[in-house]
Enzyme design. Structure first.
Site, short mmCIF file in Angstrom:
data_model
loop_
_atom_site.label_atom_id
_atom_site.label_comp_id
_atom_site.label_asym_id
_atom_site.label_seq_id
_atom_site.Cartn_x
_atom_site.Cartn_y
_atom_site.Cartn_z
N SER A 1 0.84 -1.19 0.00
CA SER A 1 0.00 0.00 0.00
C SER A 1 0.88 1.24 0.00
CB SER A 1 -0.91 0.01 1.23
OG SER A 1 -1.91 -0.98 1.13
N GLU B 1 -4.54 6.45 -1.85
CA GLU B 1 -3.86 5.16 -1.87
C GLU B 1 -3.72 4.54 -3.25
OE1 GLU B 1 -3.92 0.79 0.34
OE2 GLU B 1 -5.33 2.35 0.97
#
Length: 244
Positions: free
Chosen positions: A174, A213
């Site tokens: 991530s 993200e």
């Protein structure tokens, strides 16, 4: 363009080529391994976002292109809520699907499937924040002084182990389009991700929206080209290139 900075990268690549604290972006991968790589030259230009609205606009435009199915969206959202539920078993098995719980395996397959639709449309810079556990048990309890600054003696040992080597992450990675997400993290990695690499902007379906993200696939390797201590002596700044 306002809010976007172009960076020139010159580093060497292989010739052959984390449990979160509060959100999925902050990771502490403990099942990564460093090894020496053969080196070949590489140089190119990468886009770095410095403005939130510019980053959102770019990211949302990418997301609209993916056409993710509802099950794929739900699997990714599950991951963003608590990445350790998926990354933990993957790291424990060094990326091997065998032995994963059935419900986790199903989500892994859906997330893997989504990367056939998600690719980087250009060379881009992404960021990830980590806790000391990223460095492994050898250094995680020694890298920070009591006042939160970086222990420079231990940092030199860290560099000797990881700098100019590659590293494999068995879980998903991530990241964020902007470094501001990780101002309080002791370790920040600046990833160079090349055009055509698998990866997608998932903020619109994240359990924690607003973090800009970008998710990268599991079993990814990257080459650590630089490690420095920030001017305030409170962060280790890593520069790395993701292998395609």
């Amino acid at each position: 363009m306002k809010g976007i900075r172009k960076s020139i990268l010159c580093l060497v690549l292989s010739a052959g080529v984390i449990a979160p604290v509060t959100t999925s972006i902050v990771q502490s991968p403990q099942k990564c391994y460093a090894c020496t790589v053969d080196k070949g030259s590489y140089a190119d230009t990468f886009t770095e976002f410095t403005n939130v609205e510019e980053a959102k606009k770019w990211g949302n435009a990418q997301y609209k292109k993916y056409g993710l199915s509802k099950p794929e969206q739900e699997a990714i959202k599950f991951y963003t809520r608590d990445a350790s539920k998926i990354n933990g078993p993957l790291r424990a098995n060094q990326g091997n699907e065998n032995g994963l719980p059935a419900d986790i395996l199903q989500k892994v397959k859906l997330i893997d499937q989504s990367f056939s639709k998600m690719k980087m449309p250009q060379n881009i810079i992404l960021f990830r924040g980590d806790d000391p556990a990223y460095l492994g048990p050898e250094f995680q309890d020694k890298i920070l002084n009591k006042d939160g600054t970086i222990n420079k003696t231990v940092f030199e040992q860290v560099k000797a182990k990881f700098l100019k080597k590659d590293r494999t992450e068995y879980g998903y990675i991530s990241t964020s389009l902007m470094s501001a997400q990780f101002g309080g993290r002791p370790i920040v990695t600046k990833f160079k991700v090349t055009n055509g690499s698998k990866g997608g902007y998932i903020d619109p379906i994240s359990y924690f929206p607003g973090q800009l993200e970008v998710l990268l696939p599991r079993n990814n390797s990257y080459y650590i080209s630089d490690m420095q201590i920030s001017p305030n002596n409170r962060q280790i700044m890593i520069t790395a290139m993701i292998f395609k």
